[in-house]
Motif scaffolding. Sequence first.
Motif, PDB file in Angstrom:
ATOM      1  N   ILE A 140      47.185  61.679  33.616  1.00  0.00           N
ATOM      2  CA  ILE A 140      47.167  60.631  32.578  1.00  0.00           C
ATOM      3  C   ILE A 140      47.839  59.353  33.084  1.00  0.00           C
ATOM      4  O   ILE A 140      47.412  58.253  32.753  1.00  0.00           O
ATOM      5  CB  ILE A 140      47.852  61.132  31.286  1.00  0.00           C
ATOM      6  CG1 ILE A 140      47.074  62.299  30.681  1.00  0.00           C
ATOM      7  CG2 ILE A 140      48.024  60.013  30.270  1.00  0.00           C
ATOM      8  CD1 ILE A 140      45.689  61.962  30.186  1.00  0.00           C
ATOM      9  N   VAL A 141      48.874  59.498  33.902  1.00  0.00           N
ATOM     10  CA  VAL A 141      49.595  58.334  34.437  1.00  0.00           C
ATOM     11  C   VAL A 141      48.652  57.413  35.216  1.00  0.00           C
ATOM     12  O   VAL A 141      48.849  56.212  35.257  1.00  0.00           O
ATOM     13  CB  VAL A 141      50.769  58.803  35.337  1.00  0.00           C
ATOM     14  CG1 VAL A 141      51.296  57.704  36.213  1.00  0.00           C
ATOM     15  CG2 VAL A 141      51.885  59.351  34.477  1.00  0.00           C
ATOM     16  N   LYS A 142      47.610  57.987  35.793  1.00  0.00           N
ATOM     17  CA  LYS A 142      46.668  57.206  36.607  1.00  0.00           C
ATOM     18  C   LYS A 142      45.394  56.825  35.858  1.00  0.00           C
ATOM     19  O   LYS A 142      44.490  56.241  36.432  1.00  0.00           O
ATOM     20  CB  LYS A 142      46.313  57.996  37.862  1.00  0.00           C
ATOM     21  CG  LYS A 142      47.515  58.240  38.745  1.00  0.00           C
ATOM     22  CD  LYS A 142      47.185  59.119  39.913  1.00  0.00           C
ATOM     23  CE  LYS A 142      48.440  59.427  40.708  1.00  0.00           C
ATOM     24  NZ  LYS A 142      48.217  60.484  41.676  1.00  0.00           N
ATOM     25  N   THR A 143      45.331  57.147  34.565  1.00  0.00           N
ATOM     26  CA  THR A 143      44.146  56.881  33.756  1.00  0.00           C
ATOM     27  C   THR A 143      44.237  55.496  33.112  1.00  0.00           C
ATOM     28  O   THR A 143      45.230  55.193  32.459  1.00  0.00           O
ATOM     29  CB  THR A 143      44.014  57.961  32.654  1.00  0.00           C
ATOM     30  OG1 THR A 143      43.944  59.241  33.270  1.00  0.00           O
ATOM     31  CG2 THR A 143      42.794  57.728  31.798  1.00  0.00           C
ATOM     32  N   PRO A 144      43.226  54.652  33.259  1.00  0.00           N
ATOM     33  CA  PRO A 144      43.251  53.335  32.610  1.00  0.00           C
ATOM     34  C   PRO A 144      43.052  53.449  31.091  1.00  0.00           C
ATOM     35  O   PRO A 144      42.299  54.300  30.628  1.00  0.00           O
ATOM     36  CB  PRO A 144      42.084  52.581  33.247  1.00  0.00           C
ATOM     37  CG  PRO A 144      41.349  53.542  34.082  1.00  0.00           C
ATOM     38  CD  PRO A 144      42.067  54.836  34.105  1.00  0.00           C
ATOM     39  N   PHE A 145      43.739  52.595  30.356  1.00  0.00           N
ATOM     40  CA  PHE A 145      43.632  52.539  28.898  1.00  0.00           C
ATOM     41  C   PHE A 145      43.262  51.122  28.472  1.00  0.00           C
ATOM     42  O   PHE A 145      43.815  50.151  28.989  1.00  0.00           O
ATOM     43  CB  PHE A 145      44.968  52.916  28.238  1.00  0.00           C
ATOM     44  CG  PHE A 145      45.302  54.374  28.305  1.00  0.00           C
ATOM     45  CD1 PHE A 145      44.930  55.230  27.280  1.00  0.00           C
ATOM     46  CD2 PHE A 145      46.003  54.900  29.383  1.00  0.00           C
ATOM     47  CE1 PHE A 145      45.247  56.581  27.329  1.00  0.00           C
ATOM     48  CE2 PHE A 145      46.327  56.247  29.433  1.00  0.00           C
ATOM     49  CZ  PHE A 145      45.941  57.088  28.404  1.00  0.00           C
ATOM     50  N   SER A 146      42.379  51.024  27.494  1.00  0.00           N
ATOM     51  CA  SER A 146      41.961  49.701  27.020  1.00  0.00           C
ATOM     52  C   SER A 146      43.116  48.949  26.362  1.00  0.00           C
ATOM     53  O   SER A 146      43.168  47.726  26.425  1.00  0.00           O
ATOM     54  CB  SER A 146      40.789  49.823  26.053  1.00  0.00           C
ATOM     55  OG  SER A 146      41.148  50.555  24.901  1.00  0.00           O
ATOM     56  N   ALA A 147      44.057  49.663  25.735  1.00  0.00           N
ATOM     57  CA  ALA A 147      45.180  49.017  25.045  1.00  0.00           C
ATOM     58  C   ALA A 147      46.082  48.238  25.998  1.00  0.00           C
ATOM     59  O   ALA A 147      46.826  47.351  25.570  1.00  0.00           O
ATOM     60  CB  ALA A 147      46.007  50.042  24.285  1.00  0.00           C
ATOM     61  N   ILE A 148      46.013  48.557  27.289  1.00  0.00           N
ATOM     62  CA  ILE A 148      46.815  47.832  28.288  1.00  0.00           C
ATOM     63  C   ILE A 148      45.881  47.179  29.316  1.00  0.00           C
ATOM     64  O   ILE A 148      46.140  47.200  30.507  1.00  0.00           O
ATOM     65  CB  ILE A 148      47.886  48.736  28.943  1.00  0.00           C
ATOM     66  CG1 ILE A 148      47.298  50.027  29.506  1.00  0.00           C
ATOM     67  CG2 ILE A 148      49.017  49.018  27.964  1.00  0.00           C
ATOM     68  CD1 ILE A 148      48.285  50.893  30.287  1.00  0.00           C
ATOM     69  N   ASP A 149      44.794  46.616  28.791  1.00  0.00           N
ATOM     70  CA  ASP A 149      43.831  45.862  29.604  1.00  0.00           C
ATOM     71  C   ASP A 149      43.269  46.676  30.768  1.00  0.00           C
ATOM     72  O   ASP A 149      43.122  46.163  31.876  1.00  0.00           O
ATOM     73  CB  ASP A 149      44.461  44.562  30.115  1.00  0.00           C
ATOM     74  CG  ASP A 149      44.905  43.666  28.980  1.00  0.00           C
ATOM     75  OD1 ASP A 149      44.203  43.627  27.953  1.00  0.00           O
ATOM     76  OD2 ASP A 149      45.961  43.019  29.117  1.00  0.00           O
ATOM     77  N   TYR A 150      42.962  47.918  30.490  1.00  0.00           N
ATOM     78  CA  TYR A 150      42.354  48.832  31.464  1.00  0.00           C
ATOM     79  C   TYR A 150      43.194  49.035  32.720  1.00  0.00           C
ATOM     80  O   TYR A 150      42.684  49.312  33.782  1.00  0.00           O
ATOM     81  CB  TYR A 150      40.919  48.405  31.795  1.00  0.00           C
ATOM     82  CG  TYR A 150      40.042  48.503  30.582  1.00  0.00           C
ATOM     83  CD1 TYR A 150      39.550  49.735  30.182  1.00  0.00           C
ATOM     84  CD2 TYR A 150      39.773  47.392  29.807  1.00  0.00           C
ATOM     85  CE1 TYR A 150      38.769  49.846  29.040  1.00  0.00           C
ATOM     86  CE2 TYR A 150      38.993  47.496  28.665  1.00  0.00           C
ATOM     87  CZ  TYR A 150      38.497  48.728  28.289  1.00  0.00           C
ATOM     88  OH  TYR A 150      37.739  48.832  27.149  1.00  0.00           O
ATOM     89  N   GLN A 151      44.495  48.912  32.559  1.00  0.00           N
ATOM     90  CA  GLN A 151      45.419  49.289  33.620  1.00  0.00           C
ATOM     91  C   GLN A 151      45.816  50.745  33.389  1.00  0.00           C
ATOM     92  O   GLN A 151      45.697  51.268  32.279  1.00  0.00           O
ATOM     93  CB  GLN A 151      46.687  48.438  33.595  1.00  0.00           C
ATOM     94  CG  GLN A 151      46.527  47.022  34.070  1.00  0.00           C
ATOM     95  CD  GLN A 151      47.877  46.328  34.073  1.00  0.00           C
ATOM     96  OE1 GLN A 151      48.557  46.281  33.059  1.00  0.00           O
ATOM     97  NE2 GLN A 151      48.254  45.790  35.222  1.00  0.00           N
ATOM     98  N   SER A 152      46.326  51.379  34.415  1.00  0.00           N
ATOM     99  CA  SER A 152      46.892  52.712  34.252  1.00  0.00           C
ATOM    100  C   SER A 152      48.350  52.556  33.811  1.00  0.00           C
ATOM    101  O   SER A 152      48.963  51.510  34.058  1.00  0.00           O
ATOM    102  CB  SER A 152      46.827  53.481  35.570  1.00  0.00           C
ATOM    103  OG  SER A 152      47.715  52.909  36.509  1.00  0.00           O
ATOM    104  N   PRO A 153      48.913  53.565  33.174  1.00  0.00           N
ATOM    105  CA  PRO A 153      50.339  53.497  32.835  1.00  0.00           C
ATOM    106  C   PRO A 153      51.218  53.263  34.068  1.00  0.00           C
ATOM    107  O   PRO A 153      52.212  52.536  33.984  1.00  0.00           O
ATOM    108  CB  PRO A 153      50.618  54.866  32.200  1.00  0.00           C
ATOM    109  CG  PRO A 153      49.316  55.229  31.574  1.00  0.00           C
ATOM    110  CD  PRO A 153      48.281  54.739  32.560  1.00  0.00           C
ATOM    111  N   LEU A 154      50.841  53.825  35.209  1.00  0.00           N
ATOM    112  CA  LEU A 154      51.601  53.620  36.438  1.00  0.00           C
ATOM    113  C   LEU A 154      51.624  52.147  36.825  1.00  0.00           C
ATOM    114  O   LEU A 154      52.691  51.572  37.075  1.00  0.00           O
ATOM    115  CB  LEU A 154      51.013  54.456  37.572  1.00  0.00           C
ATOM    116  CG  LEU A 154      51.652  54.301  38.951  1.00  0.00           C
ATOM    117  CD1 LEU A 154      53.108  54.743  38.929  1.00  0.00           C
ATOM    118  CD2 LEU A 154      50.871  55.090  39.984  1.00  0.00           C
TER     119      LEU A 154
END
Length: 163
Positions: A140-154
């Motif tokens: 999950i740490v390396k998965t992009p999320f739309s809520a953070i502009d398609y960045q990964s949490p890392l």
Amino acid sequence: MIIHCSKDFTKRYKCRLSTVAGETQQPGKMTSWSAHFFRSGSTPLVLFMHDASLWPILFEVKGVTKLEDLLPLFLERVMDLFRAHEHVFDAKNQSLIFLPRSNRSLIGSMNDAINTLKFHAQDFQSMGKTNIWLGLEAFIVKTPFSAIDYQSPLDRLRELLAS
């Protein structure tokens, strides 16, 4: 530190939610986390997610039914996370405020992470991973999320800590 609690987390751990004026919004501060209790099959789990970076901290909580038992584990993991990124977090000197979750974008991101965890849990078990939850957390740490502009949490956490 602010912990925004889901209804399931609040019910499981009998949290007393604060009604601090002006603090009910989830601004995505560095000191703000969200918490949710859920099950994957019969396994009880708690997912904490950093509001600013969406960094996940996942615990299998079989037998951990008291908030005073869970919080030291969580604070220790936060301290380890910040130490790994060469920042200081004093786990022993934290004031905690528990608030209800309110940011729909963060709730959606957390639900996406939970669905991903549940979906991939069988794959990780079939690969023979001894602690599938830590492996899934790393995924999950390396998965992009739309809520953070398609960045990964890392990537987002590194960016936030650099500024």
